[in-house]
Write an enzyme that holds these catalytic residues in place. Structure first.
Site, PDB file in Angstrom:
ATOM      1  CG  HIS A 192      54.316 -54.183  87.826  1.00  0.00           C
ATOM      2  ND1 HIS A 192      55.593 -54.686  88.515  1.00  0.00           N
ATOM      3  CD2 HIS A 192      53.390 -54.540  87.632  1.00  0.00           C
ATOM      4  CE1 HIS A 192      55.075 -55.938  89.151  1.00  0.00           C
ATOM      5  NE2 HIS A 192      54.122 -56.196  88.503  1.00  0.00           N
TER       6      HIS A 192
ATOM      7  CB  SER B  17      52.649 -57.602  85.585  1.00  0.00           C
ATOM      8  OG  SER B  17      51.915 -58.997  85.317  1.00  0.00           O
TER       9      SER B  17
ATOM     10  CE  LYS C  22      54.080 -57.261  92.290  1.00  0.00           C
ATOM     11  NZ  LYS C  22      52.723 -57.472  92.029  1.00  0.00           N
TER      12      LYS C  22
HETATM   13  C1  LIG Z   1      52.258 -58.201  92.155  1.00  0.00           C
HETATM   14  C2  LIG Z   1      51.049 -58.295  91.829  1.00  0.00           C
HETATM   15  C3  LIG Z   1      49.735 -58.099  92.812  1.00  0.00           C
HETATM   16  C4  LIG Z   1      50.007 -58.687  93.789  1.00  0.00           C
HETATM   17  O1  LIG Z   1      50.101 -58.729  94.626  1.00  0.00           O
HETATM   18  P1  LIG Z   1      50.780 -58.809  96.115  1.00  0.00           P
HETATM   19  O2  LIG Z   1      50.498 -58.175  97.083  1.00  0.00           O
HETATM   20  O3  LIG Z   1      52.505 -59.808  95.840  1.00  0.00           O
HETATM   21  O4  LIG Z   1      50.174 -59.831  96.039  1.00  0.00           O
HETATM   22  C5  LIG Z   1      48.453 -57.358  92.415  1.00  0.00           C
HETATM   23  N1  LIG Z   1      48.831 -56.882  90.557  1.00  0.00           N
HETATM   24  C6  LIG Z   1      49.401 -56.636  90.351  1.00  0.00           C
HETATM   25  C7  LIG Z   1      49.416 -56.111  88.611  1.00  0.00           C
HETATM   26  C8  LIG Z   1      50.594 -57.590  90.161  1.00  0.00           C
HETATM   27  O5  LIG Z   1      51.808 -56.974  89.496  1.00  0.00           O
END
Ligand SMILES: *Cc1c(COP(=O)(O)O)cnc(C)c1O
Length: 387
Positions: free
Chosen positions: A209, A181, A241
């Site tokens: 992602h 990330s 996302k």
């Molecule tokens: C954003 C993210 C999460 C958390 O997800 P949310 O729905 O925002 O709680 C978990 N793992 C990764 C790799 C992320 O980038």
């Protein structure tokens, strides 16, 4: 009250203080932040779907029919027809037997680890995994072994060390980000799943992602790598996302999903997300599948950005995804750079420890389908004009 001020002061002095900006416009590459109109390179809305008219319409229609709140946990009366349909769609899209919705990715990760392993078991993780995976390992009580970023040789020896004939009852779970990330590079999932099968351990991928963005149909990094449920039995991905809505899901076998429903405390003891979110997600999945141009355009922008940054004073990381960070190193220096960009009307969030390792503070630039080449030109011009 506890004496909280010294620690806050310490953070401020170390350049680690975090502040929230107030956004007063819809999600887009142009945002109004603290009253200022800015060109933004910080969102995970990679496909520009967070403010899509059709998705908004399905959200509003579902709200009219189902109300706002779900009213209860999934195992009480909070599991609506829309949640049910959304899970069927996610299972079909990812080519897995079943899928299970969560309110967010953080809790989905806690659920996986806490339901599947315990204090006699071992979790192997990449050092650059998302914090939610680290926390997941902590609440599971399993022994956490971390390997250097993408160092699968180290993972291999860790697995060999932990696998002996007399501990066949010990479960070994490998948990990894698909796309890292804060770096934007991808895990070598083909080799990773191979190592898992050789060592009798189980591979779990967090595709927060990659889902929506990667793969021929947008089903994510596992689709791109050609890995099915057999090779990667546990897939987690988020919906806030690229999908542009909210929440997360876990996909896998019927036994996996049933185990989570029965045993995962972060699933059981929380209120179901609003049904309208599920309706919006269903609509978004249709658009993700249909609008190939969103992925294609994003890819064109990534290549354009990489080419334009070549031979500048800034070095990019080895990333081919929409996450294109520039490592600055020093915390205060990265703050200064992001303030200079703000003065040119550009918003890029500085990322500092502990989100990234000490000494690797960075500008995490993310690209979106909604950007144009001229936006990238503007960003690069401002970067080059900075001190
Ligand atoms: C954003 C993210 C999460 C958390 O997800 P949310 O729905 O925002 O709680 C978990 N793992 C990764 C790799 C992320 O980038």
């Amino acid at each position: 009250m506890f004496d909280l001020k010294p620690e806050l002061d310490r953070r401020r002095e170390a350049g680690l203080y975090r502040q929230r900006s107030i956004v007063s416009s819809a999600q887009s590459v142009r945002l109004t932040i603290n009253g200022q109109s800015l060109l933004s390179f910080s969102s995970n809305d990679y496909l520009g779907l967070a403010n899509h008219p059709d998705i908004k319409k399905s959200f509003i229609n579902a709200t009219e029919q189902y109300g706002v709140g779900s009213g209860a946990a999934h195992l009480i009366t909070g599991h609506s027809q829309l949640h049910h349909e959304c899970e069927l769609r996610l299972a079909e899209f990812t080519g897995r037997d079943r899928a299970l919705l969560f309110s967010n990715g953080y809790m989905a990760n806690l659920a996986i680890a806490s339901a599947l392993v315990g204090r006699h078991d071992i979790i192997h993780q990449d050092k650059l995994n998302h914090s939610s995976l680290i926390d997941a390992a902590k609440i599971s009580g399993a022994k956490l072994k971390r390997y250097r970023h993408s160092d699968l040789d180290q993972l291999k020896s860790q697995l060999a060390l932990s696998t002996t004939d007399d501990n066949t009852s010990v479960r070994q779970l490998i948990m990894t980000d698909g796309v890292f990330s804060m770096d934007g590079d991808c895990a070598d999932l083909n080799r990773l799943s191979q190592l898992a099968s050789e060592s009798n351990s189980v591979c779990m991928v967090d595709d927060a992602h990659g889902f929506g963005v990667l793969g021929a149909t947008g089903a994510g990094l596992l689709e791109q790598c050609g890995l099915g449920q057999q090779q990667v039995p546990i897939l987690m991905a988020t919906l806030g996302k690229a999908i542009g809505t909210s929440g997360a899901f876990v996909a896998g076998s019927d036994a996996l999903i049933e185990t989570l429903i029965q045993q995962a405390r972060p699933y059981i003891y929380t209120t179901a997300s609003p049904p309208a979110i599920a309706a919006a997600t269903i609509c978004s999945l249709d658009i993700v599948k249909r609008d190939h141009w969103r992925r294609d355009k994003l890819q064109t922008l990534i290549v354009y950005f990489q080419q334009r940054m070549k031979n500048t004073k800034f070095k990019l990381m080895p990333s081919d995804t929409a996450i294109q960070p520039i490592v600055i190193g020093n915390n205060n220096q990265v703050l200064l750079l992001s303030e200079q960009l703000l003065k040119s009307g550009i918003q890029v969030t500085p990322i500092r420890p502990p989100t990234v390792p000490a000494g690797s503070a960075r500008l995490r630039i993310t690209l979106s389908t909604l950007h144009e080449k001229t936006d990238i030109d503007q960003l690069i011009k401002a970067l080059l004009a900075s001190q």
